[in-house]
Design a protein around this motif. Sequence first.
Motif, PDB file in Angstrom:
ATOM      1  N   GLY A 159      43.370  52.197  29.542  1.00  0.00           N
ATOM      2  CA  GLY A 159      41.994  52.364  29.096  1.00  0.00           C
ATOM      3  C   GLY A 159      41.032  51.585  29.973  1.00  0.00           C
ATOM      4  N   PHE A 160      41.560  50.708  30.818  1.00  0.00           N
ATOM      5  CA  PHE A 160      40.756  49.888  31.730  1.00  0.00           C
ATOM      6  C   PHE A 160      40.884  50.440  33.150  1.00  0.00           C
ATOM      7  CE2 PHE A 160      41.837  47.399  28.071  1.00  0.00           C
ATOM      8  CZ  PHE A 160      40.657  46.745  27.767  1.00  0.00           C
ATOM      9  N   HIS A 161      40.762  51.750  33.278  1.00  0.00           N
ATOM     10  CA  HIS A 161      40.961  52.460  34.538  1.00  0.00           C
ATOM     11  C   HIS A 161      40.038  51.961  35.644  1.00  0.00           C
ATOM     12  CE1 HIS A 161      40.177  55.970  37.221  1.00  0.00           C
ATOM     13  NE2 HIS A 161      41.490  55.950  37.264  1.00  0.00           N
ATOM     14  N   ASP A 162      38.771  51.711  35.335  1.00  0.00           N
ATOM     15  CA  ASP A 162      37.819  51.270  36.362  1.00  0.00           C
ATOM     16  C   ASP A 162      38.248  49.951  36.974  1.00  0.00           C
ATOM     17  OD1 ASP A 162      36.238  53.494  36.103  1.00  0.00           O
ATOM     18  OD2 ASP A 162      34.910  52.578  34.615  1.00  0.00           O
ATOM     19  N   GLU A 163      38.756  49.055  36.155  1.00  0.00           N
ATOM     20  CA  GLU A 163      39.253  47.767  36.644  1.00  0.00           C
ATOM     21  C   GLU A 163      40.481  47.960  37.538  1.00  0.00           C
ATOM     22  OE1 GLU A 163      41.235  43.945  34.457  1.00  0.00           O
ATOM     23  OE2 GLU A 163      39.544  44.905  33.442  1.00  0.00           O
ATOM     24  N   ALA A 164      41.363  48.851  37.148  1.00  0.00           N
ATOM     25  CA  ALA A 164      42.621  49.059  37.868  1.00  0.00           C
ATOM     26  C   ALA A 164      42.432  49.760  39.206  1.00  0.00           C
ATOM     27  CB  ALA A 164      43.585  49.862  36.999  1.00  0.00           C
ATOM     28  N   ARG A 165      41.366  50.546  39.354  1.00  0.00           N
ATOM     29  CA  ARG A 165      41.150  51.288  40.597  1.00  0.00           C
ATOM     30  C   ARG A 165      41.019  50.383  41.811  1.00  0.00           C
ATOM     31  NH1 ARG A 165      36.171  55.014  39.336  1.00  0.00           N
ATOM     32  NH2 ARG A 165      35.321  53.080  40.073  1.00  0.00           N
ATOM     33  N   HIS A 166      40.660  49.136  41.607  1.00  0.00           N
ATOM     34  CA  HIS A 166      40.412  48.224  42.723  1.00  0.00           C
ATOM     35  C   HIS A 166      41.653  47.424  43.131  1.00  0.00           C
ATOM     36  CE1 HIS A 166      36.257  49.327  42.309  1.00  0.00           C
ATOM     37  NE2 HIS A 166      36.302  49.009  41.038  1.00  0.00           N
ATOM     38  N   PHE A 167      42.744  47.608  42.433  1.00  0.00           N
ATOM     39  CA  PHE A 167      43.962  46.866  42.753  1.00  0.00           C
ATOM     40  C   PHE A 167      44.525  47.335  44.088  1.00  0.00           C
ATOM     41  CE2 PHE A 167      45.120  46.166  38.009  1.00  0.00           C
ATOM     42  CZ  PHE A 167      44.095  45.247  37.895  1.00  0.00           C
ATOM     43  N   LYS A 168      45.015  46.399  44.859  1.00  0.00           N
ATOM     44  CA  LYS A 168      45.613  46.697  46.169  1.00  0.00           C
ATOM     45  C   LYS A 168      47.018  46.101  46.220  1.00  0.00           C
ATOM     46  CE  LYS A 168      41.790  48.475  47.732  1.00  0.00           C
ATOM     47  NZ  LYS A 168      41.553  49.805  47.288  1.00  0.00           N
ATOM     48  N   TYR A 169      47.911  46.642  45.437  1.00  0.00           N
ATOM     49  CA  TYR A 169      49.278  46.150  45.410  1.00  0.00           C
ATOM     50  C   TYR A 169      50.195  47.132  46.129  1.00  0.00           C
ATOM     51  CZ  TYR A 169      47.572  42.916  41.898  1.00  0.00           C
ATOM     52  OH  TYR A 169      46.865  41.950  41.249  1.00  0.00           O
ATOM     53  N   PRO A 170      51.197  46.609  46.816  1.00  0.00           N
ATOM     54  CA  PRO A 170      52.170  47.514  47.433  1.00  0.00           C
ATOM     55  C   PRO A 170      52.821  48.383  46.349  1.00  0.00           C
ATOM     56  CG  PRO A 170      52.525  45.261  48.163  1.00  0.00           C
ATOM     57  CD  PRO A 170      51.509  45.210  47.059  1.00  0.00           C
ATOM     58  N   ASN A 171      52.995  49.624  46.665  1.00  0.00           N
ATOM     59  CA  ASN A 171      53.697  50.576  45.793  1.00  0.00           C
ATOM     60  C   ASN A 171      52.921  51.013  44.558  1.00  0.00           C
ATOM     61  OD1 ASN A 171      55.679  50.453  47.669  1.00  0.00           O
ATOM     62  ND2 ASN A 171      57.057  49.211  46.457  1.00  0.00           N
ATOM     63  N   LEU A 172      51.660  50.597  44.420  1.00  0.00           N
ATOM     64  CA  LEU A 172      50.811  51.147  43.370  1.00  0.00           C
ATOM     65  C   LEU A 172      50.215  52.436  43.930  1.00  0.00           C
ATOM     66  CD1 LEU A 172      49.357  51.101  40.657  1.00  0.00           C
ATOM     67  CD2 LEU A 172      47.601  49.658  41.714  1.00  0.00           C
ATOM     68  N   VAL A 173      50.673  53.561  43.423  1.00  0.00           N
ATOM     69  CA  VAL A 173      50.291  54.844  44.014  1.00  0.00           C
ATOM     70  C   VAL A 173      49.165  55.552  43.274  1.00  0.00           C
ATOM     71  CG1 VAL A 173      52.526  55.202  45.117  1.00  0.00           C
ATOM     72  CG2 VAL A 173      52.140  56.088  42.810  1.00  0.00           C
ATOM     73  N   ALA A 174      48.895  55.158  42.019  1.00  0.00           N
ATOM     74  CA  ALA A 174      47.838  55.838  41.268  1.00  0.00           C
ATOM     75  C   ALA A 174      47.448  55.023  40.044  1.00  0.00           C
ATOM     76  CB  ALA A 174      48.305  57.222  40.832  1.00  0.00           C
ATOM     77  N   THR A 175      46.228  55.270  39.599  1.00  0.00           N
ATOM     78  CA  THR A 175      45.774  54.770  38.299  1.00  0.00           C
ATOM     79  C   THR A 175      45.232  55.972  37.530  1.00  0.00           C
ATOM     80  OG1 THR A 175      43.544  54.255  39.090  1.00  0.00           O
ATOM     81  CG2 THR A 175      45.192  52.502  39.232  1.00  0.00           C
ATOM     82  N   LEU A 176      45.504  55.993  36.266  1.00  0.00           N
ATOM     83  CA  LEU A 176      45.104  57.120  35.430  1.00  0.00           C
ATOM     84  C   LEU A 176      44.489  56.561  34.152  1.00  0.00           C
ATOM     85  CD1 LEU A 176      45.321  60.214  35.568  1.00  0.00           C
ATOM     86  CD2 LEU A 176      47.479  60.027  34.342  1.00  0.00           C
ATOM     87  N   ALA A 177      43.312  57.088  33.794  1.00  0.00           N
ATOM     88  CA  ALA A 177      42.592  56.601  32.615  1.00  0.00           C
ATOM     89  C   ALA A 177      43.163  57.211  31.337  1.00  0.00           C
ATOM     90  CB  ALA A 177      41.115  56.939  32.737  1.00  0.00           C
ATOM     91  N   LYS A 178      43.250  56.383  30.295  1.00  0.00           N
ATOM     92  CA  LYS A 178      43.550  56.884  28.956  1.00  0.00           C
ATOM     93  C   LYS A 178      42.228  57.325  28.344  1.00  0.00           C
ATOM     94  CE  LYS A 178      47.382  53.727  27.890  1.00  0.00           C
ATOM     95  NZ  LYS A 178      47.765  52.581  27.072  1.00  0.00           N
ATOM     96  N   PRO A 179      42.170  58.442  27.658  1.00  0.00           N
ATOM     97  CA  PRO A 179      43.233  59.431  27.497  1.00  0.00           C
ATOM     98  C   PRO A 179      43.429  60.211  28.799  1.00  0.00           C
ATOM     99  CG  PRO A 179      41.235  60.206  26.446  1.00  0.00           C
ATOM    100  CD  PRO A 179      40.947  58.831  26.964  1.00  0.00           C
ATOM    101  N   PHE A 180      44.644  60.609  29.051  1.00  0.00           N
ATOM    102  CA  PHE A 180      44.972  61.258  30.314  1.00  0.00           C
ATOM    103  C   PHE A 180      45.417  62.695  30.081  1.00  0.00           C
ATOM    104  CE2 PHE A 180      48.418  58.614  28.771  1.00  0.00           C
ATOM    105  CZ  PHE A 180      49.440  59.526  28.615  1.00  0.00           C
TER     106      PHE A 180
END
Length: 122
Positions: free
Chosen positions: A82-103
């Motif tokens: 539910g915190f999709h906007d916050e997660a979009r800025h993450f730069k971690y190896p192997n993080l391939v996508a973020t998806l907002a709830k509800p999806f």
Amino acid sequence: MKILIVDDDPAIRLLLFTVFGEEHDVSVLCDGHNAVSVLSDPNHQFDVVLLDLKMPRLSGEMVLEFLSGWQNIKTKFIIISGFHDEARHFKYPNLVATLAKPFNIKELVRIVESAHQQAAAQ
């Protein structure tokens, strides 16, 4: 494909297990602390982890931070939050996508399949 679902919401865990459980080997956990314990085993063989961001005990972000320094990790991570906007800025190896709830289920399936193909290509 071997999928790990990590979410503190029982309804989301059930939904994701229902979507992926018939065709894939799916494991379900309710918090990040347990996820780190499972993923710390170098023989875990999970291809994709569906990870909630805000959870008790240990957040999804902390799980990613803990694992980010590991070399040769092939597991791909998808944040569903539910915190999709916050997660979009993450730069971690192997993080391939973020998806907002509800999806959208079809979009999630497409993202998981794409992540699996990326993991297989490594």
